[in-house]
Motif scaffolding. Sequence first.
Motif, PDB file in Angstrom:
ATOM      1  N   SER A  71       0.854  -1.184   0.000  1.00 34.13           N
ATOM      2  CA  SER A  71       0.000   0.000   0.000  1.00 34.13           C
ATOM      3  C   SER A  71       0.889   1.233   0.000  1.00 34.13           C
ATOM      4  O   SER A  71       1.835   1.336   0.779  1.00 34.13           O
ATOM      5  CB  SER A  71      -0.922   0.013   1.222  1.00 34.13           C
ATOM      6  N   SER A  72       0.578   2.175  -0.910  1.00 38.17           N
ATOM      7  CA  SER A  72       1.383   3.377  -1.051  1.00 38.17           C
ATOM      8  C   SER A  72       0.718   4.561  -0.374  1.00 38.17           C
ATOM      9  O   SER A  72      -0.463   4.521  -0.017  1.00 38.17           O
ATOM     10  CB  SER A  72       1.608   3.688  -2.534  1.00 38.17           C
ATOM     11  N   GLU A  73       1.500   5.641  -0.237  1.00 42.26           N
ATOM     12  CA  GLU A  73       0.988   6.824   0.455  1.00 42.26           C
ATOM     13  C   GLU A  73      -0.214   7.437  -0.250  1.00 42.26           C
ATOM     14  O   GLU A  73      -1.065   8.066   0.378  1.00 42.26           O
ATOM     15  CB  GLU A  73       2.095   7.890   0.567  1.00 42.26           C
ATOM     16  N   ASP A  74      -0.303   7.261  -1.567  1.00 40.67           N
ATOM     17  CA  ASP A  74      -1.409   7.866  -2.317  1.00 40.67           C
ATOM     18  C   ASP A  74      -2.670   7.006  -2.304  1.00 40.67           C
ATOM     19  O   ASP A  74      -3.645   7.310  -2.997  1.00 40.67           O
ATOM     20  CB  ASP A  74      -0.986   8.125  -3.762  1.00 40.67           C
ATOM     21  N   GLY A  75      -2.677   5.929  -1.527  1.00 38.46           N
ATOM     22  CA  GLY A  75      -3.849   5.064  -1.446  1.00 38.46           C
ATOM     23  C   GLY A  75      -3.864   3.944  -2.453  1.00 38.46           C
ATOM     24  O   GLY A  75      -4.807   3.144  -2.479  1.00 38.46           O
ATOM     25  N   THR A  76      -2.845   3.842  -3.288  1.00 40.69           N
ATOM     26  CA  THR A  76      -2.774   2.785  -4.293  1.00 40.69           C
ATOM     27  C   THR A  76      -2.386   1.456  -3.650  1.00 40.69           C
ATOM     28  O   THR A  76      -1.498   1.394  -2.805  1.00 40.69           O
ATOM     29  CB  THR A  76      -1.733   3.141  -5.376  1.00 40.69           C
ATOM     30  N   TRP A  77      -3.060   0.390  -4.056  1.00 37.71           N
ATOM     31  CA  TRP A  77      -2.715  -0.960  -3.626  1.00 37.71           C
ATOM     32  C   TRP A  77      -2.147  -1.725  -4.817  1.00 37.71           C
ATOM     33  O   TRP A  77      -2.760  -1.772  -5.885  1.00 37.71           O
ATOM     34  CB  TRP A  77      -3.949  -1.700  -3.105  1.00 37.71           C
ATOM     35  N   THR A  78      -0.981  -2.306  -4.630  1.00 36.37           N
ATOM     36  CA  THR A  78      -0.404  -3.209  -5.614  1.00 36.37           C
ATOM     37  C   THR A  78      -0.426  -4.602  -5.007  1.00 36.37           C
ATOM     38  O   THR A  78       0.004  -4.779  -3.860  1.00 36.37           O
ATOM     39  CB  THR A  78       1.041  -2.815  -5.955  1.00 36.37           C
ATOM     40  N   TYR A  79      -0.947  -5.573  -5.745  1.00 35.53           N
ATOM     41  CA  TYR A  79      -1.045  -6.907  -5.164  1.00 35.53           C
ATOM     42  C   TYR A  79      -0.782  -8.004  -6.181  1.00 35.53           C
ATOM     43  O   TYR A  79      -1.068  -7.873  -7.372  1.00 35.53           O
ATOM     44  CB  TYR A  79      -2.396  -7.131  -4.472  1.00 35.53           C
ATOM     45  N   ILE A  80      -0.212  -9.082  -5.665  1.00 38.97           N
ATOM     46  CA  ILE A  80       0.101 -10.294  -6.418  1.00 38.97           C
ATOM     47  C   ILE A  80      -0.707 -11.409  -5.779  1.00 38.97           C
ATOM     48  O   ILE A  80      -0.515 -11.736  -4.611  1.00 38.97           O
ATOM     49  CB  ILE A  80       1.603 -10.625  -6.343  1.00 38.97           C
ATOM     50  N   MET A  81      -1.643 -11.998  -6.521  1.00 37.53           N
ATOM     51  CA  MET A  81      -2.603 -12.934  -5.930  1.00 37.53           C
ATOM     52  C   MET A  81      -2.715 -14.195  -6.796  1.00 37.53           C
ATOM     53  O   MET A  81      -3.477 -14.237  -7.759  1.00 37.53           O
ATOM     54  CB  MET A  81      -3.972 -12.250  -5.804  1.00 37.53           C
ATOM     55  N   PRO A  82      -1.953 -15.239  -6.483  1.00 35.46           N
ATOM     56  CA  PRO A  82      -2.019 -16.470  -7.275  1.00 35.46           C
ATOM     57  C   PRO A  82      -3.258 -17.294  -6.962  1.00 35.46           C
ATOM     58  O   PRO A  82      -3.805 -17.237  -5.857  1.00 35.46           O
ATOM     59  CB  PRO A  82      -0.752 -17.220  -6.861  1.00 35.46           C
TER      60      PRO A  82
END
Length: 262
Positions: free
Chosen positions: A159-170
């Motif tokens: 989770s980044s400061e700007d509210g963005t979520w990056t996720y890797i979900m197998p």
Amino acid sequence: MDFETFQMMWELSAPGGPAEKCFLRLNQEEYHCEERPKPDILEMMPDEAWPGRAVDGIAFTTLTIDTPVYLDYLMSRFVKGGGSVVRASVQHIDALVDGTYSISDDTESPELASPHAVVVCAGLGARTLGGVEDENVYPIRGQTVLLRAPWVRFGRTLSSEDGTWTYIMPRKSGDLIVGGTIEPNDWYPAPRPETTRDILERGLTLCPDIAPPDIRAVRDATIDDLVPTIIEEGCGLRPGRKGGIRLEVESGRKVPVMYNYG
């Protein structure tokens, strides 16, 4: 609700069980660029260095759901238990309560004319469905990319400061979801190409392992190396709701009406 759901799905995901194919048990790492409450005694800090500007993180065992497979499993249980499916256009919940709606061939469905209860899981439709018309419901647009990457067997999020979520979900099948976006009040229903590229760039930075192993063995992977593994670009409008989920029973009608949306 989260805890009870996890317990149920953990049981369903047990090796050898009837729903095992719907789930993948895995190790999960979550990193945050903002300070978070300290983890409880059941959580542990990961040993490895945190990515990017992350200042906090946890690691734990969890599971992912292969949603299309899981929905097929649930439907098979429903049908085996005597359930049936009728598709109809309903403008007002009174039509369900009274059994006065019509199915696709414009004839009434007498076998469902007197329901014992009505459960309203209308999602975004709760904004316009007669008898509900909840103005607190709004879309939260989400975009993802589905890759074929059976070599990835762990999850990772940032989770980044700007509210963005990056996720890797197998998934159990070997497919891999890379995401994502959180865009309130955005009704655009199709994937945006520029967003797809941004998601892949963030995903590759967070987890270089999503690139094919044969490429990583000889050089650093690029976005172009991910393109051949793309199965589809996904986009959906999550049914958000101001004030959170609506979960309640209305008992003043002929039959109980249960609301579960948002």
